[in-house]
Design an enzyme around this catalytic site. Structure first.
Site, PDB file in Angstrom:
ATOM      1  N   LYS A 109      10.471   2.781  -3.047  1.00 36.04           N
ATOM      2  CA  LYS A 109       9.829   1.584  -3.591  1.00 36.04           C
ATOM      3  C   LYS A 109       8.988   0.947  -2.487  1.00 36.04           C
ATOM      4  O   LYS A 109       9.523   0.598  -1.424  1.00 36.04           O
ATOM      5  CB  LYS A 109      10.900   0.612  -4.089  1.00 36.04           C
ATOM      6  CG  LYS A 109      10.356  -0.568  -4.872  1.00 36.04           C
ATOM      7  CD  LYS A 109      11.508  -1.377  -5.460  1.00 36.04           C
ATOM      8  CE  LYS A 109      10.997  -2.571  -6.255  1.00 36.04           C
ATOM      9  NZ  LYS A 109      12.105  -3.371  -6.808  1.00 36.04           N
ATOM     10  N   ASP A 121      -1.662  -2.865  -4.274  1.00 33.82           N
ATOM     11  CA  ASP A 121      -1.683  -2.040  -3.058  1.00 33.82           C
ATOM     12  C   ASP A 121      -0.547  -1.026  -3.006  1.00 33.82           C
ATOM     13  O   ASP A 121      -0.517  -0.157  -2.134  1.00 33.82           O
ATOM     14  CB  ASP A 121      -1.682  -2.909  -1.801  1.00 33.82           C
ATOM     15  CG  ASP A 121      -0.431  -3.787  -1.672  1.00 33.82           C
ATOM     16  OD1 ASP A 121       0.538  -3.584  -2.440  1.00 33.82           O
ATOM     17  OD2 ASP A 121      -0.424  -4.674  -0.801  1.00 33.82           O
ATOM     18  N   GLY A 122       0.407  -1.125  -3.947  1.00 34.16           N
ATOM     19  CA  GLY A 122       1.499  -0.159  -3.984  1.00 34.16           C
ATOM     20  C   GLY A 122       2.523  -0.324  -2.888  1.00 34.16           C
ATOM     21  O   GLY A 122       3.402   0.527  -2.723  1.00 34.16           O
ATOM     22  N   ASP A 244      10.583  -3.829 -19.390  1.00 38.00           N
ATOM     23  CA  ASP A 244      10.417  -2.769 -18.395  1.00 38.00           C
ATOM     24  C   ASP A 244      11.437  -2.886 -17.279  1.00 38.00           C
ATOM     25  O   ASP A 244      11.524  -1.992 -16.428  1.00 38.00           O
ATOM     26  CB  ASP A 244       8.993  -2.777 -17.812  1.00 38.00           C
ATOM     27  CG  ASP A 244       8.610  -4.114 -17.216  1.00 38.00           C
ATOM     28  OD1 ASP A 244       8.518  -5.096 -17.976  1.00 38.00           O
ATOM     29  OD2 ASP A 244       8.400  -4.202 -15.989  1.00 38.00           O
ATOM     30  N   ASN A 245      12.226  -3.955 -17.268  1.00 38.20           N
ATOM     31  CA  ASN A 245      13.315  -4.115 -16.302  1.00 38.20           C
ATOM     32  C   ASN A 245      14.681  -4.007 -16.967  1.00 38.20           C
ATOM     33  O   ASN A 245      15.684  -4.469 -16.414  1.00 38.20           O
ATOM     34  CB  ASN A 245      13.213  -5.462 -15.582  1.00 38.20           C
ATOM     35  CG  ASN A 245      11.985  -5.557 -14.704  1.00 38.20           C
ATOM     36  OD1 ASN A 245      11.472  -4.545 -14.236  1.00 38.20           O
ATOM     37  ND2 ASN A 245      11.496  -6.764 -14.485  1.00 38.20           N
ATOM     38  N   ASP A 254      15.772  -3.779 -10.648  1.00 43.57           N
ATOM     39  CA  ASP A 254      14.630  -4.609 -10.241  1.00 43.57           C
ATOM     40  C   ASP A 254      15.058  -6.020  -9.829  1.00 43.57           C
ATOM     41  O   ASP A 254      15.020  -6.958 -10.616  1.00 43.57           O
ATOM     42  CB  ASP A 254      13.563  -4.653 -11.331  1.00 43.57           C
ATOM     43  CG  ASP A 254      12.744  -3.373 -11.354  1.00 43.57           C
ATOM     44  OD1 ASP A 254      12.751  -2.655 -10.348  1.00 43.57           O
ATOM     45  OD2 ASP A 254      12.098  -3.095 -12.376  1.00 43.57           O
TER      46      ASP A 254
END
Length: 472
Positions: A109, A121-122, A244-245, A254
């Site tokens: 992650k 930016d990942g 999505d969590n 998350d």
């Protein structure tokens, strides 16, 4: 390389529609911050040397057997539909099968941009990486299903948020990263074959006893009900319960703007992005049901008779509320030292919590002190506790070993927000000692640790952390 992960990558064997294949983006100067030796042993990982760990868990070296990929999913974020999300700053290296035969994902992650980054930016900065490391391991020690932290690595680079901050990468271990949003994206696109394939895969991986989509929905509803009841029992606020969590495995996933309660209030919010209180402490049960309803909506697309499926799945979702309430009552009875069930228990618990809210009582310390007779000290007006205590003492009559039950249900130590902020500030300055101390103490949350009594103390007014933030 002496570092070895015994990969067996079932998700990578699914069709390419489920993910995008790519390697992590290398970083400038990786340095190992933390490595979870106990978890590595559980996973059958040969740990190797610190230099190897830094290279692999930063993404600079892809280990043998890995098949790196970013998963696709969609989701409802604060109730609003987003048709495509996906791993925008995470890459699944692969899966290992641990010593108990459980398949576990190993994911980086903060490992750089992916096709799903949406101009991000990942990357991750050091604060959220250490927050997730500490809180996820604390949740594990509390006995609550959760993703785990295997490693944290500094990148030697700075990333831009509100200011320039030190970068880091977290290695997260999960039963899987399949989310409600993973089903939603394919259902919304009308890709019935993908929904069918994902359903079979999820059943095989997590709920082999489940009979088709209906059985999967029942199993996930039960798992989510138990999970949220567990959160509530330790005062945990997830902070961003988007679909999505919401992991189908029933694990907590998350740890963004999460927090643990200090002074109790049922509508307490810490998340800086939860401006309407959607994911407040007391709203979490309703949101869990709402999230499972979105899974039901996706699974209905597989039914030949959709009208009948709507009726049947609606009953399952509506029944989840009672499952959650029963799980909540079971956990809070234990917090009061009660092993037997009696009709007035919910009212007794509710009365205490109302008085706690009115008197700004610390959630964790109040319940822990029930076993020692010092709970009244947590109340602005101790008489408010005294009035409640008389009925509780009568209810305790005939209960076997209530003190033992209470000590097993009420932790002494949680990752308090102000201590987490202190730890992060120290780490940014190059001092990992507060991190290491928190990890040591929080590994034994139900034990009395007199040398760590300062970590039980609620924040002063100056120390209080009013908001927590997402790492993006």
């Amino acid at each position: 390389m002496t570092l070895h992960l015994p990969f067996d990558n079932s998700y990578a064997r699914l069709p390419g529609v489920f993910y995008a294949r790519l390697d992590p983006t290398p970083v400038k100067a990786p340095g190992l911050l933390a490595f979870n030796t106990a978890l590595a042993a559980e996973l059958g990982v040969s740990p190797g040397e610190a230099l190897e760990q830094a290279q692999v868990f930063s993404g600079n070296a892809v280990p043998e057997g890995a098949e790196p990929l970013a998963q696709l999913y969609a989701g409802h974020q604060f109730g609003n539909w987003n048709p495509q999300l996906g791993d925008g700053r995470a890459i699944l290296l692969g899966e290992v099968v641990d010593g108990q035969g459980r398949r576990r994902d190993v994911q980086l992650k903060g490992s750089g941009p992916t096709p799903f980054s949406r101009n991000g930016d990942g990357r991750a900065w050091l604060g959220p990486v250490l927050r997730e490391y500490v809180v996820s391991e604390a949740m594990h020690a509390l006995g609550i299903p959760t993703t785990r932290a295997l490693a944290a690595v500094a990148t030697g680079e700075e990333i831009r948020r509100e200011t320039w901050l030190p970068g880091a990468v977290l290695t997260r271990v999960a039963a899987s990263h399949i989310r409600v949003g993973t089903f939603q994206v394919f259902a919304a696109r009308g890709q019935k074959d993908a929904v069918q394939r994902l359903t079979h895969y999820t059943i095989d991986r997590h709920y082999p006893e489940a009979d088709g989509p209906r059985g999967l929905l029942v199993a996930v509803a039960r798992a989510q009900a138990e999970l949220v009841a567990a959160w509530m029992s330790v005062g945990f606020i997830h902070g961003v319960m988007n679909t999505d969590n919401c992991a189908l495995s029933g694990e907590t996933i998350d740890y963004g703007p999460c927090a643990f309660l200090d002074r109790f209030h049922p509508m307490r919010v810490y998340s800086s992005i939860d401006r309407m209180g959607r994911y407040a402490y007391g709203n979490q049960p309703n949101i869990a049901v709402w999230n499972v309803a979105q899974l039901a909506t996706a699974l209905i697309t597989l039914a030949d008779d959709q009208d009948a499926a709507v009726e049947e799945y609606t009953q399952i979702v509506q029944g989840m509320g009672e499952t959650l309430r029963a799980a909540w009552l079971r956990r809070f009875r234990a917090k009061l030292g009660l092993s037997r069930e009696e009709p007035g228990d919910a009212a007794l618990i509710g009365d205490l919590m109302d008085r706690m809210a009115e008197n700004q009582a610390d959630f964790t310390n109040t319940f822990r002190a029930l076993a020692t007779g010092a709970a009244r000290d947590q109340f602005l007006d101790p008489a408010a506790f005294d009035e409640w205590e008389a009925g509780w003492r009568r209810r305790l009559e005939g209960e076997p070993d209530p003190e033992v039950v209470m000590r097993a249900a009420n932790p002494a130590f949680i990752p308090r927000n102000h201590r987490m902020e202190e730890m992060i500030a120290a780490a940014v300055a190059g001092d990992m000692a507060p991190f290491e101390r928190l990890m040591s103490v929080l590994a034994r949350p139900y034990e009395d640790q007199s040398e760590a009594a300062d970590l039980m103390r609620p924040p002063t007014e100056d120390e209080e952390v009013p908001a927590t933030f997402c790492g993006t």
